[in-house]
Design a protein around this motif. Structure first.
Motif, PDB file in Angstrom:
ATOM      1  N   TYR A 116      19.544  62.444 -30.367  1.00  0.00           N
ATOM      2  CA  TYR A 116      20.576  61.868 -29.506  1.00  0.00           C
ATOM      3  C   TYR A 116      19.949  61.072 -28.355  1.00  0.00           C
ATOM      4  O   TYR A 116      20.382  59.973 -28.033  1.00  0.00           O
ATOM      5  N   GLU A 117      18.887  61.644 -27.777  1.00  0.00           N
ATOM      6  CA  GLU A 117      18.184  60.914 -26.705  1.00  0.00           C
ATOM      7  C   GLU A 117      17.527  59.638 -27.240  1.00  0.00           C
ATOM      8  O   GLU A 117      17.450  58.622 -26.550  1.00  0.00           O
ATOM      9  N   ARG A 118      17.036  59.706 -28.474  1.00  0.00           N
ATOM     10  CA  ARG A 118      16.460  58.504 -29.102  1.00  0.00           C
ATOM     11  C   ARG A 118      17.541  57.423 -29.227  1.00  0.00           C
ATOM     12  O   ARG A 118      17.300  56.246 -28.945  1.00  0.00           O
ATOM     13  N   ALA A 119      18.743  57.861 -29.659  1.00  0.00           N
ATOM     14  CA  ALA A 119      19.846  56.902 -29.818  1.00  0.00           C
ATOM     15  C   ALA A 119      20.199  56.272 -28.470  1.00  0.00           C
ATOM     16  O   ALA A 119      20.447  55.065 -28.391  1.00  0.00           O
ATOM     17  N   GLN A 120      20.194  57.086 -27.416  1.00  0.00           N
ATOM     18  CA  GLN A 120      20.498  56.549 -26.085  1.00  0.00           C
ATOM     19  C   GLN A 120      19.439  55.535 -25.652  1.00  0.00           C
ATOM     20  O   GLN A 120      19.750  54.477 -25.100  1.00  0.00           O
ATOM     21  N   ALA A 121      18.165  55.862 -25.892  1.00  0.00           N
ATOM     22  CA  ALA A 121      17.072  54.944 -25.527  1.00  0.00           C
ATOM     23  C   ALA A 121      17.226  53.635 -26.293  1.00  0.00           C
ATOM     24  O   ALA A 121      17.099  52.539 -25.726  1.00  0.00           O
ATOM     25  N   GLY A 173      20.541  58.477 -10.569  1.00  0.00           N
ATOM     26  CA  GLY A 173      19.985  59.826 -10.687  1.00  0.00           C
ATOM     27  C   GLY A 173      19.181  60.084 -11.950  1.00  0.00           C
ATOM     28  O   GLY A 173      18.828  61.210 -12.255  1.00  0.00           O
ATOM     29  N   LYS A 174      18.913  59.027 -12.715  1.00  0.00           N
ATOM     30  CA  LYS A 174      18.155  59.217 -13.954  1.00  0.00           C
ATOM     31  C   LYS A 174      16.811  58.515 -13.865  1.00  0.00           C
ATOM     32  O   LYS A 174      16.601  57.638 -13.039  1.00  0.00           O
ATOM     33  N   LYS A 175      15.951  58.866 -14.818  1.00  0.00           N
ATOM     34  CA  LYS A 175      14.658  58.188 -14.868  1.00  0.00           C
ATOM     35  C   LYS A 175      14.820  56.791 -15.461  1.00  0.00           C
ATOM     36  O   LYS A 175      14.086  55.879 -15.141  1.00  0.00           O
ATOM     37  N   PHE A 176      15.798  56.641 -16.384  1.00  0.00           N
ATOM     38  CA  PHE A 176      16.001  55.396 -17.128  1.00  0.00           C
ATOM     39  C   PHE A 176      14.691  54.891 -17.714  1.00  0.00           C
ATOM     40  O   PHE A 176      14.213  53.805 -17.433  1.00  0.00           O
ATOM     41  N   SER A 177      14.117  55.762 -18.498  1.00  0.00           N
ATOM     42  CA  SER A 177      12.801  55.454 -19.059  1.00  0.00           C
ATOM     43  C   SER A 177      12.871  55.448 -20.583  1.00  0.00           C
ATOM     44  O   SER A 177      12.358  54.557 -21.237  1.00  0.00           O
ATOM     45  N   GLY A 178      13.554  56.476 -21.126  1.00  0.00           N
ATOM     46  CA  GLY A 178      13.745  56.525 -22.578  1.00  0.00           C
ATOM     47  C   GLY A 178      12.602  57.141 -23.352  1.00  0.00           C
ATOM     48  O   GLY A 178      12.465  56.890 -24.530  1.00  0.00           O
ATOM     49  N   GLY A 179      11.776  57.944 -22.717  1.00  0.00           N
ATOM     50  CA  GLY A 179      10.699  58.610 -23.447  1.00  0.00           C
ATOM     51  C   GLY A 179       9.900  59.451 -22.477  1.00  0.00           C
ATOM     52  O   GLY A 179      10.482  60.086 -21.597  1.00  0.00           O
ATOM     53  N   ASP A 180       8.595  59.494 -22.626  1.00  0.00           N
ATOM     54  CA  ASP A 180       7.770  60.121 -21.598  1.00  0.00           C
ATOM     55  C   ASP A 180       7.906  59.266 -20.347  1.00  0.00           C
ATOM     56  O   ASP A 180       8.759  58.400 -20.275  1.00  0.00           O
ATOM     57  N   SER A 181       7.051  59.460 -19.358  1.00  0.00           N
ATOM     58  CA  SER A 181       7.269  58.755 -18.090  1.00  0.00           C
ATOM     59  C   SER A 181       7.409  57.241 -18.288  1.00  0.00           C
ATOM     60  O   SER A 181       8.214  56.592 -17.642  1.00  0.00           O
ATOM     61  N   ILE A 182       6.626  56.658 -19.191  1.00  0.00           N
ATOM     62  CA  ILE A 182       6.765  55.229 -19.501  1.00  0.00           C
ATOM     63  C   ILE A 182       7.290  55.138 -20.922  1.00  0.00           C
ATOM     64  O   ILE A 182       6.529  55.129 -21.880  1.00  0.00           O
ATOM     65  N   GLY A 183       8.606  55.104 -21.077  1.00  0.00           N
ATOM     66  CA  GLY A 183       9.188  55.099 -22.415  1.00  0.00           C
ATOM     67  C   GLY A 183       9.678  53.731 -22.830  1.00  0.00           C
ATOM     68  O   GLY A 183       9.431  52.723 -22.157  1.00  0.00           O
ATOM     69  N   LEU A 184      10.388  53.708 -23.960  1.00  0.00           N
ATOM     70  CA  LEU A 184      10.889  52.458 -24.525  1.00  0.00           C
ATOM     71  C   LEU A 184      11.718  51.648 -23.532  1.00  0.00           C
ATOM     72  O   LEU A 184      11.511  50.441 -23.373  1.00  0.00           O
ATOM     73  N   VAL A 185      12.655  52.323 -22.851  1.00  0.00           N
ATOM     74  CA  VAL A 185      13.562  51.604 -21.948  1.00  0.00           C
ATOM     75  C   VAL A 185      12.778  51.028 -20.767  1.00  0.00           C
ATOM     76  O   VAL A 185      13.045  49.926 -20.299  1.00  0.00           O
ATOM     77  N   TYR A 186      11.813  51.779 -20.303  1.00  0.00           N
ATOM     78  CA  TYR A 186      10.966  51.330 -19.197  1.00  0.00           C
ATOM     79  C   TYR A 186      10.197  50.068 -19.591  1.00  0.00           C
ATOM     80  O   TYR A 186      10.100  49.110 -18.822  1.00  0.00           O
ATOM     81  N   ILE A 187       9.673  50.077 -20.795  1.00  0.00           N
ATOM     82  CA  ILE A 187       8.890  48.936 -21.274  1.00  0.00           C
ATOM     83  C   ILE A 187       9.792  47.725 -21.498  1.00  0.00           C
ATOM     84  O   ILE A 187       9.492  46.607 -21.063  1.00  0.00           O
ATOM     85  N   VAL A 188      10.928  47.949 -22.162  1.00  0.00           N
ATOM     86  CA  VAL A 188      11.863  46.847 -22.428  1.00  0.00           C
ATOM     87  C   VAL A 188      12.497  46.365 -21.106  1.00  0.00           C
ATOM     88  O   VAL A 188      12.881  45.208 -20.982  1.00  0.00           O
ATOM     89  N   GLY A 189      12.544  47.290 -20.128  1.00  0.00           N
ATOM     90  CA  GLY A 189      13.103  46.933 -18.818  1.00  0.00           C
ATOM     91  C   GLY A 189      12.197  46.052 -17.980  1.00  0.00           C
ATOM     92  O   GLY A 189      12.517  45.753 -16.826  1.00  0.00           O
ATOM     93  N   ASN A 190      11.069  45.624 -18.531  1.00  0.00           N
ATOM     94  CA  ASN A 190      10.137  44.840 -17.700  1.00  0.00           C
ATOM     95  C   ASN A 190      10.749  43.522 -17.238  1.00  0.00           C
ATOM     96  O   ASN A 190      10.434  43.037 -16.157  1.00  0.00           O
ATOM     97  N   PHE A 191      11.668  42.967 -18.016  1.00  0.00           N
ATOM     98  CA  PHE A 191      12.281  41.712 -17.560  1.00  0.00           C
ATOM     99  C   PHE A 191      13.194  41.968 -16.358  1.00  0.00           C
ATOM    100  O   PHE A 191      13.033  41.343 -15.318  1.00  0.00           O
ATOM    101  N   VAL A 192      14.139  42.903 -16.494  1.00  0.00           N
ATOM    102  CA  VAL A 192      15.068  43.137 -15.372  1.00  0.00           C
ATOM    103  C   VAL A 192      14.345  43.765 -14.184  1.00  0.00           C
ATOM    104  O   VAL A 192      14.725  43.545 -13.036  1.00  0.00           O
ATOM    105  N   GLY A 193      13.305  44.541 -14.446  1.00  0.00           N
ATOM    106  CA  GLY A 193      12.611  45.248 -13.371  1.00  0.00           C
ATOM    107  C   GLY A 193      11.569  44.415 -12.647  1.00  0.00           C
ATOM    108  O   GLY A 193      11.230  44.707 -11.489  1.00  0.00           O
TER     109      GLY A 193
END
Lengths: 220, 220
Positions: free
Chosen positions: B88-93, B139-159
């Motif tokens: 389920y967490e994978r699906a969210q990421a 209130g979330k990490k918004f990372s999608g995995g370990d500390s540097i997860g999929l969402v964090y990596i894909v978030g490099n444009f917006v971040g």
């Protein structure tokens, strides 16, 4: 028993994909038909970002976006796999599923429903994309998993819906001389027992899209 | 040793995503900088459909599309995981990575580079999407995995990229009073040592986009 609910619409290729996968895995589920002109509060709560079907709720936890749901189903339930085991083959399946969804489907849909210059552009784009597909399919299963894999399921629009809609609107771009491999694949797709059994009947889909087509012409 | 080659472009957020993932996993690779105005025959051979970077070639087998490549990297090499273990967490990421890529990025890019009515529409859309992100990040990490997860990596444009480009073109839509959680996340993103170490320096990116901005104004 796990509670599985699917919020869908019977004429939507996206929605039917999820049903195809659940049936393939032998998962029991409750199907909730959404009125797309008056979506239910629960659907809007479950998918506030896109406000679209399909949404799968598993024990009350919602998942949106058909490609995301298909991967979830593959990872959650046993049975025939939607994605191959080998990472490189998995990447190829994901690439083609993404290509079908993000490139082919929008261009083919637009080629059917737009008019004038916009339609000509969409037709050109669809023809170019069909060229890639025709080349890729050549001599391959183009399935992306076991016999009915991810690509096969995501391919339901190009393999089934598109032919029906194109006939309704009188669009002829998929010809055997231009796309022989794609045409062969479509024939195989349409004669597959799984497809015959689980996809909406052609006459029902034809009637739905004919009504749309007539309504869109009446409003012009 | 496995031969890993990455065809990329230093100023591309899509390309840097792959480098972030490879570095995180500790995979050695050869980096090939592509001239985007004169792409190499090998890149075009490897990615005939999109003709785009990034392409990862692993033992001569190419994979295109950054989200597909990131999943391949996660499934192929050990080390910190990009996706969580729980389905389920994978699906969210996957959902948020797709949302960042297909919705936020195009709208934010257009809000920066278009003009007139088109820009106003893109700004409105970007603001609506940022609202969803701001709410999700709360209130979330918004990372999608370990500390540097999929969402964090894909978030490099917006971040990272978006702030730099917005400053260059003089666009102010991300304000603390409107998007407090998103702004907090951006601050954390930019002070993360991994980001500091592996992303292109701000002054270099600023100079690149300033040159683009001036060229686009000169041509009007």
């Amino acid at each position: 028993m796990a509670e599985v609910k699917l919020f869908g619409a019977w004429a939507s290729a996206f929605s039917i994909r999820i049903e195809m996968a659940l049936k393939l895995k032998g998962v029991e589920y409750e199907y909730i038909e959404e009125d797309l002109n008056n979506k239910s509060p629960l659907l809007l709560k479950y998918n506030p970002v896109y406000k679209k079907i399909p949404v799968l709720a598993h024990n009350g936890k919602p998942i949106a976006e058909s490609l995301v749901i298909l991967e979830y189903i593959d990872e959650t339930w046993e049975g025939p796999t939607l994605l191959p085991k080998d990472p490189y083959e998995r990447a190829q399946a994901r690439f083609w599923a993404k290509f079908l969804d993000e490139k082919c489907l929008p261009a083919m849909w637009k080629a059917c429903w737009s008019t004038g210059e916009e339609q000509e552009k969409a037709k050109e784009e669809a023809i170019e994309l069909l060229g890639f597909l025709d080349n890729e399919i050549k001599g391959k299963k183009f399935s992306g998993g076991d016999s009915i894999g991810l690509v096969y399921i995501v391919g339901n629009f190009v393999g089934y819906w598109f032919g029906i809609i194109a006939e309704v609107v009188g669009l002829e771009i998929v010809t055997h001389d231009k796309f022989p491999n794609f045409c062969k694949w479509i024939n195989e797709y349409n004669s597959c027992s799984f497809v015959k059994e689980y996809l909406p009947p052609k006459d029902k889909l034809t009637a739905r899209f004919k009504a749309w087509f007539e309504a869109s012409h009446a409003s012009k």
